[in-house]
Design a protein around this motif. Structure first.
Motif, PDB file in Angstrom:
ATOM      1  N   GLU A 172       0.851  -1.192   0.000  1.00 21.09           N
ATOM      2  CA  GLU A 172       0.000   0.000   0.000  1.00 21.09           C
ATOM      3  C   GLU A 172       0.881   1.233   0.000  1.00 21.09           C
ATOM      4  O   GLU A 172       1.947   1.247   0.623  1.00 21.09           O
ATOM      5  N   ILE A 173       0.445   2.265  -0.728  1.00 18.26           N
ATOM      6  CA  ILE A 173       1.049   3.591  -0.605  1.00 18.26           C
ATOM      7  C   ILE A 173      -0.072   4.543  -0.237  1.00 18.26           C
ATOM      8  O   ILE A 173      -1.034   4.708  -0.991  1.00 18.26           O
ATOM      9  N   ALA A 174       0.026   5.125   0.938  1.00 17.12           N
ATOM     10  CA  ALA A 174      -0.997   6.052   1.425  1.00 17.12           C
ATOM     11  C   ALA A 174      -0.354   7.415   1.654  1.00 17.12           C
ATOM     12  O   ALA A 174       0.875   7.545   1.723  1.00 17.12           O
ATOM     13  N   PHE A 175      -1.212   8.426   1.781  1.00 20.76           N
ATOM     14  CA  PHE A 175      -0.730   9.779   2.046  1.00 20.76           C
ATOM     15  C   PHE A 175      -1.372  10.296   3.323  1.00 20.76           C
ATOM     16  O   PHE A 175      -2.530   9.972   3.628  1.00 20.76           O
ATOM     17  N   ALA A 176      -0.618  11.085   4.071  1.00 22.61           N
ATOM     18  CA  ALA A 176      -1.101  11.601   5.358  1.00 22.61           C
ATOM     19  C   ALA A 176      -2.405  12.365   5.162  1.00 22.61           C
ATOM     20  O   ALA A 176      -2.502  13.199   4.257  1.00 22.61           O
ATOM     21  N   PRO A 177      -3.404  12.099   5.984  1.00 28.81           N
ATOM     22  CA  PRO A 177      -4.723  12.714   5.779  1.00 28.81           C
ATOM     23  C   PRO A 177      -4.835  14.111   6.365  1.00 28.81           C
ATOM     24  O   PRO A 177      -4.003  14.541   7.168  1.00 28.81           O
ATOM     25  N   GLY A 178      -5.907  14.803   5.944  1.00 29.62           N
ATOM     26  CA  GLY A 178      -6.303  16.047   6.585  1.00 29.62           C
ATOM     27  C   GLY A 178      -5.443  17.234   6.227  1.00 29.62           C
ATOM     28  O   GLY A 178      -4.445  17.129   5.515  1.00 29.62           O
ATOM     29  N   PRO A 179      -5.831  18.410   6.761  1.00 27.22           N
ATOM     30  CA  PRO A 179      -5.092  19.639   6.481  1.00 27.22           C
ATOM     31  C   PRO A 179      -3.860  19.787   7.354  1.00 27.22           C
ATOM     32  O   PRO A 179      -3.858  19.379   8.514  1.00 27.22           O
ATOM     33  N   GLY A 180      -2.800  20.352   6.793  1.00 26.14           N
ATOM     34  CA  GLY A 180      -1.618  20.714   7.567  1.00 26.14           C
ATOM     35  C   GLY A 180      -1.010  19.567   8.355  1.00 26.14           C
ATOM     36  O   GLY A 180      -1.564  18.482   8.459  1.00 26.14           O
ATOM     37  N   GLY A 181       0.167  19.792   8.886  1.00 29.48           N
ATOM     38  CA  GLY A 181       0.789  18.843   9.796  1.00 29.48           C
ATOM     39  C   GLY A 181       1.063  17.484   9.206  1.00 29.48           C
ATOM     40  O   GLY A 181       1.147  16.490   9.931  1.00 29.48           O
ATOM     41  N   LYS A 182       1.239  17.380   7.906  1.00 33.12           N
ATOM     42  CA  LYS A 182       1.339  16.078   7.274  1.00 33.12           C
ATOM     43  C   LYS A 182       2.662  15.374   7.578  1.00 33.12           C
ATOM     44  O   LYS A 182       2.720  14.142   7.619  1.00 33.12           O
ATOM     45  N   GLN A 183       3.738  16.127   7.757  1.00 29.34           N
ATOM     46  CA  GLN A 183       5.002  15.484   8.127  1.00 29.34           C
ATOM     47  C   GLN A 183       4.857  14.770   9.473  1.00 29.34           C
ATOM     48  O   GLN A 183       5.240  13.609   9.620  1.00 29.34           O
ATOM     49  N   GLU A 184       4.262  15.478  10.444  1.00 24.79           N
ATOM     50  CA  GLU A 184       4.059  14.849  11.760  1.00 24.79           C
ATOM     51  C   GLU A 184       3.168  13.627  11.662  1.00 24.79           C
ATOM     52  O   GLU A 184       3.422  12.601  12.309  1.00 24.79           O
ATOM     53  N   LYS A 185       2.105  13.731  10.850  1.00 23.23           N
ATOM     54  CA  LYS A 185       1.153  12.624  10.740  1.00 23.23           C
ATOM     55  C   LYS A 185       1.805  11.382  10.146  1.00 23.23           C
ATOM     56  O   LYS A 185       1.493  10.261  10.557  1.00 23.23           O
ATOM     57  N   ALA A 186       2.698  11.572   9.182  1.00 22.61           N
ATOM     58  CA  ALA A 186       3.396  10.431   8.600  1.00 22.61           C
ATOM     59  C   ALA A 186       4.276   9.752   9.650  1.00 22.61           C
ATOM     60  O   ALA A 186       4.305   8.520   9.759  1.00 22.61           O
ATOM     61  N   VAL A 187       5.003  10.561  10.420  1.00 23.23           N
ATOM     62  CA  VAL A 187       5.846  10.003  11.489  1.00 23.23           C
ATOM     63  C   VAL A 187       5.001   9.250  12.507  1.00 23.23           C
ATOM     64  O   VAL A 187       5.299   8.106  12.877  1.00 23.23           O
ATOM     65  N   LEU A 188       3.919   9.878  12.955  1.00 28.47           N
ATOM     66  CA  LEU A 188       3.091   9.284  14.004  1.00 28.47           C
ATOM     67  C   LEU A 188       2.378   8.023  13.523  1.00 28.47           C
ATOM     68  O   LEU A 188       2.112   7.114  14.323  1.00 28.47           O
ATOM     69  N   ALA A 189       2.079   7.936  12.234  1.00 29.23           N
ATOM     70  CA  ALA A 189       1.423   6.738  11.708  1.00 29.23           C
ATOM     71  C   ALA A 189       2.332   5.520  11.806  1.00 29.23           C
ATOM     72  O   ALA A 189       1.883   4.416  12.119  1.00 29.23           O
ATOM     73  N   VAL A 190       3.628   5.715  11.542  1.00 27.25           N
ATOM     74  CA  VAL A 190       4.584   4.618  11.705  1.00 27.25           C
ATOM     75  C   VAL A 190       4.840   4.363  13.187  1.00 27.25           C
ATOM     76  O   VAL A 190       4.913   3.214  13.639  1.00 27.25           O
TER      77      VAL A 190
END
Length: 323
Positions: A188-206
């Motif tokens: 799967e290749i997914a992209f961080a959801p929602g507005p703003g803060g996408k770098q943090e969201k990618a880190v936190l998802a892992v």
């Protein structure tokens, strides 16, 4: 009638009595002439140069990192500046195209996209390390023993920052392709959801174990270190470096305005304590001149990865229509 009901009734009668006394016959009557009206106008915002930081982090972080810089530019040039906050990378791009963003601070991938609308680079940053370039990183949880090297990423779930993210997607995609790993090789290749803060969201998802790997820009782990235990994440791979983040002026912005802002940015020096605080807070060590030609390596990377901007735009329009 019990005592509680009697007390309530007594209070009610007393209140009614006082109310009647306040409405006596000799109370003056105020006449209101409804034919005489005056419109109250909401004051319009004063004209200002709009400045936007591509929303790789939350709006709070964007404001904290760049507001002192904006205040410095305003004081140095006498111009009125206002920071605006697009919710997504795509919204940032479209706002530049519409003329709603005058000064764009963005990653190089977004820059080569807005350059097609007439925006032009005039400055670029020097990283805190002293490099004029930056890199992407691929990270995984330390306790994920199935991922020890880049080849182990095959068949895994990958979360990237955004399709328009340079360090958070395109650099990593190019790095995978250079090592014989293609998009179809991932579960799967997914992209961080929602507005703003996408770098943090990618880190936190892992970090939370929802995905096996994330691609982020170098330096992000330092930005989010107060939200995670850094020891629980490790860097699997680092990409080659590419031209750094860039300042661009929208099409039609008067050249004298661009020059005034550029001159102010170029004056910033780490040798001056008041400037050093502004630069360090924004994640920079210096700002230097740039031209559109500096970003040819990004255009070459776009061609190599075959990123289809038109198809991406279509997906965005369909997503917005479904909301």
């Amino acid at each position: 009638m019990n005592t509680r009901h009697f007390t309530a009734l007594l209070v009610f009668l007393l209140l009614a009595l006082f109310g009647l006394q306040g409405c006596g016959e000799d109370e003056p009557v105020v006449y209101v002439d409804m034919t005489k009206r005056q419109e109250v106008r909401v004051p319009e915002a004063l004209p200002a140069i709009t400045y936007a930081y591509l929303p790789q982090y939350s709006h709070t972080v964007s404001y904290r990192r760049h507001n002192p810089l904006i205040e410095y530019i305003a004081a140095e040039t006498g111009l009125s500046l206002r920071q605006v906050f697009p919710d997504t990378f795509e919204e940032h791009r479209r706002m530049v195209e519409r003329g709603d963003i005058d000064i764009s601070f963005s990653n190089p991938f977004t820059y080569v996209s807005i350059a097609k609308t007439g925006a032009r680079a005039f400055a670029r940053i020097v990283e805190p390390s002293g490099s004029t370039n930056f890199r992407g990183q691929i990270i995984a949880r330390t306790d994920n023993l199935l991922i020890q090297n880049l080849q182990d990423c095959r068949g895994k779930r990958w979360i990237a920052v955004d399709p328009l993210s340079a360090g958070g997607y395109l650099f990593a995609l190019g790095h995978f392709l250079d090592h014989g790993i293609h998009p179809e090789d991932f579960a799967e290749i997914a992209f961080a959801p929602g507005p703003g803060g996408k770098q943090e969201k990618a880190v936190l998802a892992v970090y939370a174990g929802k995905y096996d790997i994330a691609s982020i820009r170098e330096g992000t782990l330092d930005v989010v270190k107060d939200k995670i235990d850094p020891e629980r994440l490790r860097i699997v791979a680092t990409t080659r470096d590419y031209p750094g983040w860039v300042y661009a002026a929208r099409k039609g912005l008067p050249q004298e305005v661009v020059k005034a802002i550029a001159d102010a940015l170029f004056k910033l020096s780490m040798q001056k304590p008041e400037h050093a605080a502004i630069l360090a807070g924004a994640g920079m060590s210096r700002i230097i001149p740039a031209t559109d030609r500096d970003y040819e390596p990004i255009r070459e990377l776009v061609a190599k990865t075959r990123f289809n901007e038109a198809a991406y735009d279509g997906r965005q329009d369909n997503a917005e229509g479904a909301q």
